[in-house]
Design a protein around this motif. Structure first.
Motif, PDB file in Angstrom:
ATOM      1  N   PRO A  39      35.445  38.992  42.221  1.00  0.00           N
ATOM      2  CA  PRO A  39      36.409  38.347  41.322  1.00  0.00           C
ATOM      3  C   PRO A  39      36.326  36.829  41.195  1.00  0.00           C
ATOM      4  O   PRO A  39      36.462  36.295  40.095  1.00  0.00           O
ATOM      5  CB  PRO A  39      37.759  38.771  41.899  1.00  0.00           C
ATOM      6  CG  PRO A  39      37.488  39.062  43.342  1.00  0.00           C
ATOM      7  CD  PRO A  39      36.084  39.581  43.410  1.00  0.00           C
ATOM      8  N   SER A  40      36.156  36.114  42.315  1.00  0.00           N
ATOM      9  CA  SER A  40      36.235  34.646  42.245  1.00  0.00           C
ATOM     10  C   SER A  40      35.767  34.056  43.571  1.00  0.00           C
ATOM     11  O   SER A  40      35.560  34.777  44.552  1.00  0.00           O
ATOM     12  CB  SER A  40      37.679  34.198  41.965  1.00  0.00           C
ATOM     13  OG  SER A  40      38.540  34.604  43.020  1.00  0.00           O
TER      14      SER A  40
ATOM     15  N   ALA B 232      33.998  37.369  35.222  1.00  0.00           N
ATOM     16  CA  ALA B 232      34.250  38.539  36.076  1.00  0.00           C
ATOM     17  C   ALA B 232      35.489  39.293  35.587  1.00  0.00           C
ATOM     18  O   ALA B 232      35.464  40.530  35.462  1.00  0.00           O
ATOM     19  CB  ALA B 232      34.434  38.101  37.525  1.00  0.00           C
ATOM     20  N   ARG B 233      36.554  38.572  35.329  1.00  0.00           N
ATOM     21  CA  ARG B 233      37.788  39.225  34.866  1.00  0.00           C
ATOM     22  C   ARG B 233      37.603  39.876  33.499  1.00  0.00           C
ATOM     23  O   ARG B 233      38.121  40.965  33.242  1.00  0.00           O
ATOM     24  CB  ARG B 233      38.938  38.203  34.810  1.00  0.00           C
ATOM     25  CG  ARG B 233      39.456  37.775  36.167  1.00  0.00           C
ATOM     26  CD  ARG B 233      40.801  37.067  36.053  1.00  0.00           C
ATOM     27  NE  ARG B 233      40.711  35.875  35.220  1.00  0.00           N
ATOM     28  CZ  ARG B 233      40.421  34.661  35.674  1.00  0.00           C
ATOM     29  NH1 ARG B 233      40.191  34.480  36.974  1.00  0.00           N
ATOM     30  NH2 ARG B 233      40.381  33.613  34.860  1.00  0.00           N
TER      31      ARG B 233
ATOM     32  N   ILE C 147      27.586  32.742  38.824  1.00  0.00           N
ATOM     33  CA  ILE C 147      27.178  34.138  38.981  1.00  0.00           C
ATOM     34  C   ILE C 147      28.379  35.067  38.816  1.00  0.00           C
ATOM     35  O   ILE C 147      29.520  34.667  39.038  1.00  0.00           O
ATOM     36  CB  ILE C 147      26.522  34.395  40.353  1.00  0.00           C
ATOM     37  CG1 ILE C 147      27.506  34.066  41.502  1.00  0.00           C
ATOM     38  CG2 ILE C 147      25.227  33.613  40.498  1.00  0.00           C
ATOM     39  CD1 ILE C 147      27.040  34.530  42.868  1.00  0.00           C
ATOM     40  N   VAL C 148      28.073  36.305  38.428  1.00  0.00           N
ATOM     41  CA  VAL C 148      29.045  37.401  38.502  1.00  0.00           C
ATOM     42  C   VAL C 148      28.344  38.549  39.226  1.00  0.00           C
ATOM     43  O   VAL C 148      27.509  39.239  38.642  1.00  0.00           O
ATOM     44  CB  VAL C 148      29.525  37.870  37.120  1.00  0.00           C
ATOM     45  CG1 VAL C 148      30.480  39.053  37.275  1.00  0.00           C
ATOM     46  CG2 VAL C 148      30.201  36.741  36.360  1.00  0.00           C
ATOM     47  N   PRO C 149      28.624  38.761  40.504  1.00  0.00           N
ATOM     48  CA  PRO C 149      28.000  39.858  41.255  1.00  0.00           C
ATOM     49  C   PRO C 149      28.732  41.183  40.998  1.00  0.00           C
ATOM     50  O   PRO C 149      29.966  41.237  41.045  1.00  0.00           O
ATOM     51  CB  PRO C 149      28.157  39.436  42.720  1.00  0.00           C
ATOM     52  CG  PRO C 149      28.583  37.985  42.675  1.00  0.00           C
ATOM     53  CD  PRO C 149      29.337  37.838  41.391  1.00  0.00           C
ATOM     54  N   ILE C 150      27.965  42.242  40.737  1.00  0.00           N
ATOM     55  CA  ILE C 150      28.535  43.579  40.510  1.00  0.00           C
ATOM     56  C   ILE C 150      27.762  44.578  41.368  1.00  0.00           C
ATOM     57  O   ILE C 150      26.551  44.754  41.184  1.00  0.00           O
ATOM     58  CB  ILE C 150      28.462  43.995  39.030  1.00  0.00           C
ATOM     59  CG1 ILE C 150      29.117  42.937  38.131  1.00  0.00           C
ATOM     60  CG2 ILE C 150      29.124  45.353  38.830  1.00  0.00           C
ATOM     61  CD1 ILE C 150      29.012  43.234  36.640  1.00  0.00           C
TER      62      ILE C 150
ATOM     63  N   ALA D 295      32.205  40.617  26.816  1.00  0.00           N
ATOM     64  CA  ALA D 295      32.797  39.511  27.576  1.00  0.00           C
ATOM     65  C   ALA D 295      32.101  38.191  27.247  1.00  0.00           C
ATOM     66  O   ALA D 295      32.758  37.149  27.108  1.00  0.00           O
ATOM     67  CB  ALA D 295      32.703  39.801  29.072  1.00  0.00           C
ATOM     68  N   SER D 296      30.784  38.217  27.132  1.00  0.00           N
ATOM     69  CA  SER D 296      30.045  36.988  26.811  1.00  0.00           C
ATOM     70  C   SER D 296      30.433  36.460  25.433  1.00  0.00           C
ATOM     71  O   SER D 296      30.550  35.244  25.234  1.00  0.00           O
ATOM     72  CB  SER D 296      28.535  37.236  26.889  1.00  0.00           C
ATOM     73  OG  SER D 296      28.091  38.086  25.845  1.00  0.00           O
TER      74      SER D 296
END
Length: 292
Positions: free
Chosen positions: A90-91, A108-109, A151-154, A174-175
């Motif tokens: 998330p953050s 992320a959100r 980054i956005v880790p998934i 989202a982008s």
């Protein structure tokens, strides 16, 4: 601010000066940062750097010379089984021996909101290595470029066509919603062969094994290069193939297709045998990029 500390520094990759030295060796042929931004996504392995680091570096070299994005969306398999099945970090910050990199919390959100299956969850990432090992490459190149990236880790505990379609669409939406320039990285290794993996799908002479494993991997890689997510998962099922990150790769393909990518390129392929010379256990590694 929440910090995710490294789980595999000193084992999968070195700590301290040795890490910089290894990255400089891998990326000794690095050109200037580009500005084309044709690349939508990349595939990179996540084994120990001694085995797969050079292959991973080919993905990041090509991305750098095309131009770095604002945000890397990093998808990796959840090997630990902890946390949410589809876990978006998330953050906060992720720390490596090269310093901290910020999580793009807005992105992320937005992904979690637009996805029908993803959760905001930190627990799945606590000990997982598949995303962590990508970060030193990103940090090294961001430093070369003289700017920061996020980054956005998934982490994916469920990997199938439905997950790939859902996340690929959610990342694109989202982008667009945020006006964010993003690039997707699918972290995966390919064939895992050997008793230590509990998987010996065929028997072959020791000198034939690396070739046979390459044949199996290239059946999957051909589907990826054709943007054929359904065909990739069908081949995986029919072969009983042990690629560990198909959901991330499927997501990268779906996102790239929606983002206007028209071609995919295999940059490098190798196996752990090239380093270990052992046939007791062999893993395949590939570097791929998708371009508009």
């Amino acid at each position: 601010m929440e910090v995710r500390y490294p789980a595999v520094a000193g084992s999968f990759y070195p700590s301290g000066d040795a890490l910089i030295e290894m990255l400089e060796e891998f990326l000794g042929d690095l050109g200037e940062e580009g500005s084309d931004r044709r690349i939508t996504a990349g595939v990179a392995p996540h084994a120990g750097y001694i085995f797969s680091g050079y292959t991973a570096s080919r993905t990041y070299k090509t991305i750098f010379e095309d131009g770095l994005p604002e945000t890397f969306v990093l998808l990796g398999p959840n090997h630990t089984g902890l946390g949410s099945p589809i876990a978006v970090y998330p953050s906060g910050k992720w720390r490596t021996p090269l310093g901290d990199v910020d999580v793009d919390s807005e992105m992320a959100r937005a992904i979690a909101k637009l996805s029908g299956i993803a959760d905001l969850d930190e627990i799945a990432h606590k000990y997982e290595h598949s995303i962590e090992v990508q970060l030193p490459f990103i940090q090294y190149l961001a430093e070369k470029a003289g700017r920061e990236v996020k980054i956005v880790p998934i982490a994916l505990g469920i990997q199938d066509e439905e997950v790939s379609e859902d996340l690929g669409k959610a990342i694109l939406e989202a982008s667009k919603e945020l006006g964010r320039d993003v690039l997707v990285i699918a972290s995966t290794d390919f064939m895992h062969y050997g008793a230590m993996y509990g998987y010996v799908p065929f028997r072959a002479r020791a000198d034939e094994l690396p070739h046979r494993i390459k044949e199996w991997d290239f059946r999957i890689i051909r589907r990826i290069l054709d943007f054929d997510v359904g065909g990739m998962f069908r081949e995986l099922r029919e072969m009983g193939h042990t690629m560990c990150g198909p959901g991330g790769v499927g997501t990268a393909v779906v996102y790239s297709r929606l983002a206007g990518a028209l071609e995919a390129e295999l940059l490098h392929y190798t196996t752990s045998y090239e380093v270990s010379r052992s046939t007791d256990a062999i893993v395949g590694y590939a570097s791929i990029v998708f371009k508009r």
